[in-house]
Enzyme design. Structure first.
Site, PDB file in Angstrom:
ATOM      1  N   GLU A   1     -49.091 -40.525 154.013  1.00 57.03           N
ATOM      2  CA  GLU A   1     -48.664 -41.024 155.322  1.00 57.03           C
ATOM      3  C   GLU A   1     -48.283 -42.509 155.336  1.00 57.03           C
ATOM      4  OE1 GLU A   1     -47.862 -39.201 157.703  1.00 57.03           O
ATOM      5  OE2 GLU A   1     -49.021 -37.347 157.533  1.00 57.03           O
TER       6      GLU A   1
ATOM      7  N   SER B   1     -40.976 -42.672 159.260  1.00 54.70           N
ATOM      8  CA  SER B   1     -40.479 -42.113 160.527  1.00 54.70           C
ATOM      9  C   SER B   1     -40.720 -43.056 161.706  1.00 54.70           C
ATOM     10  CB  SER B   1     -41.121 -40.741 160.783  1.00 54.70           C
ATOM     11  OG  SER B   1     -42.527 -40.837 160.827  1.00 54.70           O
TER      12      SER B   1
ATOM     13  N   HIS C   1     -41.489 -36.408 155.785  1.00 54.64           N
ATOM     14  CA  HIS C   1     -42.201 -35.786 154.655  1.00 54.64           C
ATOM     15  C   HIS C   1     -41.326 -35.017 153.678  1.00 54.64           C
ATOM     16  CE1 HIS C   1     -46.428 -36.517 155.649  1.00 54.64           C
ATOM     17  NE2 HIS C   1     -46.171 -36.242 156.914  1.00 54.64           N
TER      18      HIS C   1
ATOM     19  N   HIS D   1     -40.843 -36.496 162.496  1.00 59.52           N
ATOM     20  CA  HIS D   1     -41.826 -37.020 161.540  1.00 59.52           C
ATOM     21  C   HIS D   1     -41.938 -36.104 160.313  1.00 59.52           C
ATOM     22  CE1 HIS D   1     -45.506 -38.585 159.779  1.00 59.52           C
ATOM     23  NE2 HIS D   1     -45.916 -37.330 159.731  1.00 59.52           N
TER      24      HIS D   1
HETATM   25  N1  HBI Z   1     -51.597 -30.202 160.542  1.00 58.36           N
HETATM   26  N2  HBI Z   1     -49.420 -29.773 161.133  1.00 58.36           N
HETATM   27  C1  HBI Z   1     -50.318 -30.554 160.517  1.00 58.36           C
HETATM   28  N3  HBI Z   1     -49.898 -31.674 159.891  1.00 58.36           N
HETATM   29  C2  HBI Z   1     -50.771 -32.493 159.252  1.00 58.36           C
HETATM   30  O1  HBI Z   1     -50.355 -33.508 158.677  1.00 58.36           O
HETATM   31  C3  HBI Z   1     -52.124 -32.153 159.262  1.00 58.36           C
HETATM   32  C4  HBI Z   1     -52.504 -30.972 159.921  1.00 58.36           C
HETATM   33  N4  HBI Z   1     -53.804 -30.621 159.946  1.00 58.36           N
HETATM   34  C5  HBI Z   1     -54.800 -31.356 159.278  1.00 58.36           C
HETATM   35  C6  HBI Z   1     -54.311 -32.580 158.647  1.00 58.36           C
HETATM   36  N5  HBI Z   1     -53.071 -32.925 158.641  1.00 58.36           N
HETATM   37  C7  HBI Z   1     -55.258 -33.506 158.012  1.00 58.36           C
HETATM   38  O2  HBI Z   1     -56.582 -33.352 158.316  1.00 58.36           O
HETATM   39  C8  HBI Z   1     -55.093 -33.844 156.578  1.00 58.36           C
HETATM   40  O3  HBI Z   1     -55.227 -34.990 156.669  1.00 58.36           O
HETATM   41  C9  HBI Z   1     -55.971 -34.219 155.647  1.00 58.36           C
HETATM   42 FE    FE Z   2     -47.461 -36.612 158.541  1.00 59.17          FE
END
Ligand code: HBI
Ligand code: FE
Length: 294
Positions: A178, A197, A137, A132
């Protein structure tokens, strides 16, 4: 099923120190089966995304030499990415708390899960894994405008943390980074990583009669709940990354004030009178399924 579920098993730590979440990718520890899982997922998505993903995604996948051969080595990949837009990829064990997540983005460091899903999880996984994060990304981080947007988002996240409006900002992330769709001269294309993904959602988001497709509106998006456990009932469509960057590159204090003065939360499947609708969905897919919105 959507590709992964947002949530925060590690809790909302308020420490500003993200270094504690960064780990070594441990690239040498991947097994032949791990690389094989990557290959299966990669080849399936590459085929499905032809004519569905935006050109910026497809072109940069090649430019960054992300191939089916093996799970990319973050250090190698970061060399190329850094030379293009200044972004790099760092390894994390899974979801990390909001503040360190935002801080990393504000410094052009993208946190990617280092593990890969098991063979019995090919279609659905709760936490973001390397497929993913890397496949979904990273290609767009090589696009200069998207790269600027994500950095600005990280900075905005740190301010939202102070305003207590992370929920509003998280919705912006959800419905763009996303699950975003983009209008292009060739038709509507995918740019959101959660869709890119997921084989099932790639087709559903563009072609199914069920979901609503609505033109992106910043305030509207910030007031809209989303599904974390299934395909989205609504997708928002931007015109370009430039539009996205320009509409969101601002201090949101005024907007947050408005949102706090008249709090509203629209349902994930709701259509409003003043929406710029591309098409209203039948919601036939979600009807009869168990609901949970966040
Ligand atoms: N941590 N590894 C990871 N990946 C994310 O996409 C992610 C996160 N922590 C918090 C988070 N996303 C979200 O709260 C953000 O949306 C806003
Ligand atoms: Fe993501």
């Amino acid at each position: 099923m959507s590709e992964y579920v947002s949530g925060n098993p590690m809790g909302h730590g308020d420490t500003g120190d993200y270094t504690q979440y960064i780990i070594d990718q441990g690239w040498k520890n991947y097994t032949a089966e791990d690389h094989g899982t990557w290959k299966i997922l990669y080849n399936k998505q590459k085929e499905i995304l032809k004519g569905r993903a935006c050109d910026e995604f497809m072109d940069n996948l090649d430019r960054l030499k992300i191939s089916d051969a093996q799970i990319p080595d973050f250090k190698e990949l970061s060399k190329t990415l850094k030379s293009l837009t200044g972004w790099e990829v760092v390894a994390v064990p899974g979801l990390i708390p909001d503040l360190p997540f935002f801080q990393l983005l504000s410094e052009r460091k993208f946190p990617a899960g280092n593990f890969i899903r098991r063979r019995d999880q090919l279609d659905y996984i709760e936490e973001p894994d390397v497929f993913h994060d890397l496949f979904g990304h990273v290609p767009l981080l090589a696009d200069p405008t998207f790269a600027d947007y994500l950095e600005a988002y990280g900075k905005g996240g740190m301010r939202a943390h102070e305003h207590g409006t992370i929920k509003n900002l998280a919705r912006l992330y959800w419905y763009t980074v996303e699950f975003g769709l983009m209008n292009t001269p060739k038709g509507v294309r995918i740019y959101g990583a959660g869709i890119l993904s997921s084989g099932g959602e790639s087709v559903f988001a563009l072609e199914d009669q069920s979901p609503n497709r609505i033109k992106f509106d910043l305030k509207r998006v910030m007031q809209t709940a989303y599904r974390v456990d299934d395909y989205q009932p609504t997708y928002f469509i931007i015109d370009s990354f430039k539009q996205l960057f320009e509409e969101t590159y601002q201090d949101f204090s005024g907007l947050y004030k408005e949102l706090k003065a008249a709090p509203k939360e629209f349902g994930a499947d709701q259509v409003l009178a003043d929406d710029h609708l591309i098409n209203e969905g039948t919601q036939s897919y979600h009807r009869g399924r168990v609901k949970s919105a966040s």
